[in-house]
Design a protein around this motif. Structure first.
Motif, PDB file in Angstrom:
ATOM      1  N   MET A   1       0.381  26.842   7.003  1.00  0.00           N
ATOM      2  CA  MET A   1       1.799  27.029   7.140  1.00  0.00           C
ATOM      3  C   MET A   1       2.412  27.119   5.747  1.00  0.00           C
ATOM      4  N   GLN A   2       3.314  28.083   5.567  1.00  0.00           N
ATOM      5  CA  GLN A   2       4.017  28.229   4.306  1.00  0.00           C
ATOM      6  C   GLN A   2       5.510  28.339   4.583  1.00  0.00           C
ATOM      7  N   GLN A   3       6.302  27.687   3.731  1.00  0.00           N
ATOM      8  CA  GLN A   3       7.756  27.767   3.828  1.00  0.00           C
ATOM      9  C   GLN A   3       8.284  28.398   2.564  1.00  0.00           C
ATOM     10  N   LEU A   4       9.340  29.174   2.721  1.00  0.00           N
ATOM     11  CA  LEU A   4       9.916  29.897   1.604  1.00  0.00           C
ATOM     12  C   LEU A   4      11.430  29.781   1.675  1.00  0.00           C
ATOM     13  N   PRO A   5      12.054  29.143   0.668  1.00  0.00           N
ATOM     14  CA  PRO A   5      13.517  29.128   0.648  1.00  0.00           C
ATOM     15  C   PRO A   5      14.023  30.524   0.289  1.00  0.00           C
ATOM     16  N   LEU A   6      15.111  30.929   0.915  1.00  0.00           N
ATOM     17  CA  LEU A   6      15.668  32.252   0.657  1.00  0.00           C
ATOM     18  C   LEU A   6      16.795  32.167  -0.369  1.00  0.00           C
ATOM     19  N   PRO A   7      17.141  33.286  -0.985  1.00  0.00           N
ATOM     20  CA  PRO A   7      18.107  33.278  -2.086  1.00  0.00           C
ATOM     21  C   PRO A   7      19.500  32.767  -1.739  1.00  0.00           C
ATOM     22  N   ASP A   8      19.850  32.683  -0.459  1.00  0.00           N
ATOM     23  CA  ASP A   8      21.179  32.151  -0.128  1.00  0.00           C
ATOM     24  C   ASP A   8      21.247  30.638  -0.336  1.00  0.00           C
ATOM     25  N   ASN A   9      20.126  30.046  -0.776  1.00  0.00           N
ATOM     26  CA  ASN A   9      20.019  28.610  -1.088  1.00  0.00           C
ATOM     27  C   ASN A   9      20.154  27.707   0.125  1.00  0.00           C
ATOM     28  N   ARG A  10      20.070  28.268   1.328  1.00  0.00           N
ATOM     29  CA  ARG A  10      20.116  27.455   2.540  1.00  0.00           C
ATOM     30  C   ARG A  10      19.001  27.837   3.488  1.00  0.00           C
ATOM     31  N   SER A  11      18.905  29.119   3.789  1.00  0.00           N
ATOM     32  CA  SER A  11      17.956  29.591   4.800  1.00  0.00           C
ATOM     33  C   SER A  11      16.514  29.388   4.359  1.00  0.00           C
ATOM     34  N   VAL A  12      15.657  29.227   5.362  1.00  0.00           N
ATOM     35  CA  VAL A  12      14.233  28.998   5.112  1.00  0.00           C
ATOM     36  C   VAL A  12      13.437  29.902   6.044  1.00  0.00           C
ATOM     37  N   ILE A  13      12.402  30.538   5.507  1.00  0.00           N
ATOM     38  CA  ILE A  13      11.432  31.278   6.307  1.00  0.00           C
ATOM     39  C   ILE A  13      10.178  30.416   6.398  1.00  0.00           C
ATOM     40  N   GLN A  14       9.624  30.311   7.576  1.00  0.00           N
ATOM     41  CA  GLN A  14       8.361  29.589   7.763  1.00  0.00           C
ATOM     42  C   GLN A  14       7.364  30.541   8.412  1.00  0.00           C
ATOM     43  N   VAL A  15       6.167  30.616   7.842  1.00  0.00           N
ATOM     44  CA  VAL A  15       5.091  31.444   8.373  1.00  0.00           C
ATOM     45  C   VAL A  15       3.913  30.519   8.662  1.00  0.00           C
ATOM     46  N   ALA A  16       3.369  30.621   9.881  1.00  0.00           N
ATOM     47  CA  ALA A  16       2.268  29.742  10.266  1.00  0.00           C
ATOM     48  C   ALA A  16       1.256  30.495  11.120  1.00  0.00           C
ATOM     49  N   GLU A  17      -0.011  30.265  10.843  1.00  0.00           N
ATOM     50  CA  GLU A  17      -1.068  30.813  11.691  1.00  0.00           C
ATOM     51  C   GLU A  17      -1.043  30.076  13.025  1.00  0.00           C
ATOM     52  N   GLY A  18      -1.517  30.760  14.071  1.00  0.00           N
ATOM     53  CA  GLY A  18      -1.509  30.184  15.410  1.00  0.00           C
ATOM     54  C   GLY A  18      -2.329  28.906  15.505  1.00  0.00           C
ATOM     55  N   ASP A  19      -1.790  27.933  16.207  1.00  0.00           N
ATOM     56  CA  ASP A  19      -2.491  26.661  16.422  1.00  0.00           C
ATOM     57  C   ASP A  19      -3.829  26.892  17.117  1.00  0.00           C
ATOM     58  N   ASN A  20      -4.835  26.199  16.670  1.00  0.00           N
ATOM     59  CA  ASN A  20      -6.169  26.177  17.274  1.00  0.00           C
ATOM     60  C   ASN A  20      -6.883  27.532  17.266  1.00  0.00           C
ATOM     61  N   GLU A  21      -6.400  28.477  16.472  1.00  0.00           N
ATOM     62  CA  GLU A  21      -7.060  29.787  16.358  1.00  0.00           C
ATOM     63  C   GLU A  21      -8.026  29.765  15.180  1.00  0.00           C
ATOM     64  N   PRO A  22      -9.036  30.639  15.206  1.00  0.00           N
ATOM     65  CA  PRO A  22      -9.914  30.746  14.046  1.00  0.00           C
ATOM     66  C   PRO A  22      -9.121  31.220  12.825  1.00  0.00           C
ATOM     67  N   ARG A  23      -9.552  30.830  11.652  1.00  0.00           N
ATOM     68  CA  ARG A  23      -8.886  31.278  10.425  1.00  0.00           C
ATOM     69  C   ARG A  23      -9.055  32.782  10.222  1.00  0.00           C
ATOM     70  N   SER A  24     -10.071  33.377  10.797  1.00  0.00           N
ATOM     71  CA  SER A  24     -10.391  34.766  10.513  1.00  0.00           C
ATOM     72  C   SER A  24      -9.635  35.780  11.374  1.00  0.00           C
ATOM     73  N   ILE A  25      -9.053  35.358  12.486  1.00  0.00           N
ATOM     74  CA  ILE A  25      -8.372  36.305  13.373  1.00  0.00           C
ATOM     75  C   ILE A  25      -7.474  35.517  14.325  1.00  0.00           C
ATOM     76  N   GLY A  26      -6.420  36.160  14.786  1.00  0.00           N
ATOM     77  CA  GLY A  26      -5.529  35.477  15.725  1.00  0.00           C
ATOM     78  C   GLY A  26      -4.120  36.004  15.605  1.00  0.00           C
ATOM     79  N   SER A  27      -3.179  35.091  15.400  1.00  0.00           N
ATOM     80  CA  SER A  27      -1.768  35.461  15.327  1.00  0.00           C
ATOM     81  C   SER A  27      -1.090  34.625  14.250  1.00  0.00           C
ATOM     82  N   TYR A  28       0.131  35.027  13.931  1.00  0.00           N
ATOM     83  CA  TYR A  28       0.968  34.188  13.076  1.00  0.00           C
ATOM     84  C   TYR A  28       2.408  34.320  13.545  1.00  0.00           C
ATOM     85  N   SER A  29       3.160  33.290  13.258  1.00  0.00           N
ATOM     86  CA  SER A  29       4.582  33.307  13.585  1.00  0.00           C
ATOM     87  C   SER A  29       5.377  33.360  12.283  1.00  0.00           C
TER      88      SER A  29
END
Length: 124
Positions: A1-29
């Motif tokens: 999971m990675q979080q990224l603050p956005l330039p408006d100094n408030r908003s946050v983007i979070q990117v995460a691989e799917g729970d319980n999925e293999p690291r090599s293939i699957g989904s992300y949110s």
């Protein structure tokens, strides 16, 4: 999971691989949070989407690649195969929405994602 603050100094983007999925293939949110309370920036969910992935998420970048004053979020993943090829999914995050602008795959493993994105944006 990675979080990224956005330039408006408030908003946050979070990117995460799917729970319980293999690291090599699957989904992300990818999720956008408003960050209205700086002590609890993930309490204000705004929008989110789920995408397939072939490989693992390597990094998440924020940039204004086309210089139009609107930022883009770039999700870079690396394939697990012997080639280690990169995929870039590019999103806009304006107006309380996340929208995938484009996706490009099979980039050589040593590609600089931001340089490649700027090159592609100039062509559009």
């Amino acid at each position: 999971m990675q979080q990224l603050p956005l330039p408006d100094n408030r908003s946050v983007i979070q990117v995460a691989e799917g729970d319980n999925e293999p690291r090599s293939i699957g989904s992300y949110s990818i999720r956008l949070y408003g960050g209205s309370n700086p002590d609890f920036p993930l309490d204000d969910f705004i929008a989110g989407q789920i995408y397939p992935r072939d490989g693992s998420i390597e990094r998440v970048l924020n940039t204004d690649a086309d210089g139009d004053g609107n930022g883009e979020v770039v999700v870079v993943s690396r394939s697990a195969g012997s080639g280690g090829y990169l995929t870039m999914d590019v999103f806009s995050w304006q107006n309380r929405q996340i929208k995938r602008i484009f996706s490009i795959s099979d980039l050589p493993p040593k590609t600089d994602p931001l340089r490649e994105l700027k090159r592609l944006m100039r062509k559009r």
